[in-house]
Design a protein around this motif. Structure first.
Motif, PDB file in Angstrom:
ATOM      1  N   GLU A   1       0.830  -1.208   0.000  1.00  0.00           N
ATOM      2  CA  GLU A   1       0.000   0.000   0.000  1.00  0.00           C
ATOM      3  C   GLU A   1       0.864   1.257   0.000  1.00  0.00           C
ATOM      4  N   LEU A   2       1.933   1.252   0.781  1.00  0.00           N
ATOM      5  CA  LEU A   2       2.812   2.424   0.827  1.00  0.00           C
ATOM      6  C   LEU A   2       3.439   2.685  -0.538  1.00  0.00           C
ATOM      7  N   ASN A   3       3.781   1.613  -1.243  1.00  0.00           N
ATOM      8  CA  ASN A   3       4.392   1.757  -2.571  1.00  0.00           C
ATOM      9  C   ASN A   3       3.477   2.454  -3.575  1.00  0.00           C
ATOM     10  N   LYS A   4       2.179   2.458  -3.296  1.00  0.00           N
ATOM     11  CA  LYS A   4       1.231   3.103  -4.213  1.00  0.00           C
ATOM     12  C   LYS A   4       1.211   4.612  -4.069  1.00  0.00           C
ATOM     13  N   ILE A   5       1.717   5.116  -2.935  1.00  0.00           N
ATOM     14  CA  ILE A   5       1.600   6.551  -2.686  1.00  0.00           C
ATOM     15  C   ILE A   5       2.936   7.248  -2.471  1.00  0.00           C
ATOM     16  N   GLN A   6       4.005   6.487  -2.223  1.00  0.00           N
ATOM     17  CA  GLN A   6       5.291   7.117  -1.948  1.00  0.00           C
ATOM     18  C   GLN A   6       6.417   6.430  -2.711  1.00  0.00           C
ATOM     19  N   ALA A   7       7.467   7.190  -2.959  1.00  0.00           N
ATOM     20  CA  ALA A   7       8.685   6.639  -3.555  1.00  0.00           C
ATOM     21  C   ALA A   7       9.449   5.877  -2.478  1.00  0.00           C
ATOM     22  N   VAL A   8       9.549   4.569  -2.651  1.00  0.00           N
ATOM     23  CA  VAL A   8      10.233   3.703  -1.692  1.00  0.00           C
ATOM     24  C   VAL A   8      11.106   2.742  -2.488  1.00  0.00           C
ATOM     25  N   VAL A   9      12.361   2.589  -2.069  1.00  0.00           N
ATOM     26  CA  VAL A   9      13.251   1.643  -2.744  1.00  0.00           C
ATOM     27  C   VAL A   9      14.088   0.926  -1.691  1.00  0.00           C
TER      28      VAL A   9
END
Length: 318
Positions: A254-262
């Motif tokens: 879910e977080l990956n849908k709204i924020q840039a995360v790598v």
């Protein structure tokens, strides 16, 4: 090309770590060659207050930009906030950058407005007017008449180090936010999960700036990205999943849908950020995906090792 880091002000205030270590953390990051030290502004969990942290860093660092990512102006009375920001700019010798936001629906926004006794409605217009008030005060205005704020006979305000005050960036990537950034802000600090969306947003900002008679080069294109580096890809995946659930109470999907995360190996993280550099980002603010100050220090070293590669990549672009 600037690469900065978000200080873990919430971790140090709420997890048993000594919050005074944040000052050493900032000095270490500056010593590693990072360009900026950012703090966020929130009431979600115990944390060191944003402007207090920047004031401490102003006296203990020498070269790094000190930034907010992002400041929530509605939490403070606007004239008092202008005074605090001008003071930090003075104490730091003109190293302050102020990214602002209006908050988000859910637990990240509306409850804060209730606590601040400020209406949720027309929050974006209120934010823009707050910024206009700050700039007027920093220019020496003694009165201000707007929709939300009306002041007569304002005493002389503290003047910042730089004429006109510190640069003010806007967080957010909605169509309206892009237009507002182009028309009136000095920088853009979003966190879109897709580099293509970053590129498209920057084009809209440049169009709005041109339509308003502004130079596109006057707007700093920044990016807020969460990163966790570990040679063991499986372990990196587990750690960033834990970070997502601990920080936001939601799964990584879910977080990956709204924020840039790598998360992953140094090569994976380097390549992912390079995509945003290709899309036009020129000031990267990295939130380290570690839980606890020990993990944060470890991640800081790993991110710092990639800074030369990111700067080299940017230098090769046309």
């Amino acid at each position: 090309m600037d690469i900065g880091v978000l200080l873990p002000t919430g971790i140090a205030a709420g997890a048993g770590d000594d919050p005074r270590e944040l000052i050493a953390f900032g000095r270490t990051a500056e010593g590693f060659g990072l360009s900026s030290l950012f703090v966020n502004d929130s009431l979600i969990s115990p944390r060191i207050e944003a402007l207090t942290m920047l004031a401490a860093l102003a006296a203990t660092t020498a070269t790094a930009t000190l930034g907010t990512g992002a400041l929530l102006p509605f939490l403070r009375r606007p004239i008092q906030a202008a005074q605090a920001l001008a003071s930090i700019d003075l104490l730091s010798g003109g190293r302050l950058a102020v990214a602002v936001g209006a908050g988000f629906p859910g637990r990240f926004g509306r409850p804060f407005y209730t606590l601040s006794e400020v209406p949720w409605q027309r929050r974006f217009a209120r934010l823009d007017e707050t910024v206009a008030l700050w700039r007027a005060l920093w220019a020496g205005a003694t009165e201000f008449h707007g929709e939300f704020f009306r002041y007569d006979d304002i005493p002389p305000a503290t003047q910042p180090f730089r004429a006109g005050g510190p640069p003010i960036w806007l967080g957010g990537a909605t169509p309206a936010a892009l237009v507002r950034t182009g028309r009136g802000y000095d920088g853009w600090l979003p966190y879109p999960p897709d580099p293509a969306d970053y590129a498209a947003g920057l084009l809209e900002i440049h169009k709005a700036a041109t339509d308003a008679g502004r130079a596109t080069g006057a707007i700093t294109p920044a990016l807020f990205v969460t990163a966790l580096i570990d040679e063991d890809e499986d372990r990196a995946g587990r750690q960033i999943e834990q970070y997502a659930t601990t920080t936001y109470g939601m799964p990584l999907t879910e977080l990956n849908k709204i924020q840039a995360v790598v998360a992953g190996s140094p090569d994976r993280v380097r390549a992912a950020v390079n995509q945003y550099i290709d899309a036009g980002a020129r000031h990267i603010v990295v939130r380290l995906g570690g839980l606890g100050l020990r993990s944060q220090h470890q991640q800081l070293e790993r991110v710092a090792s990639l800074v030369p590669a990111w700067r080299h990549h940017a230098a090769l672009l046309p």
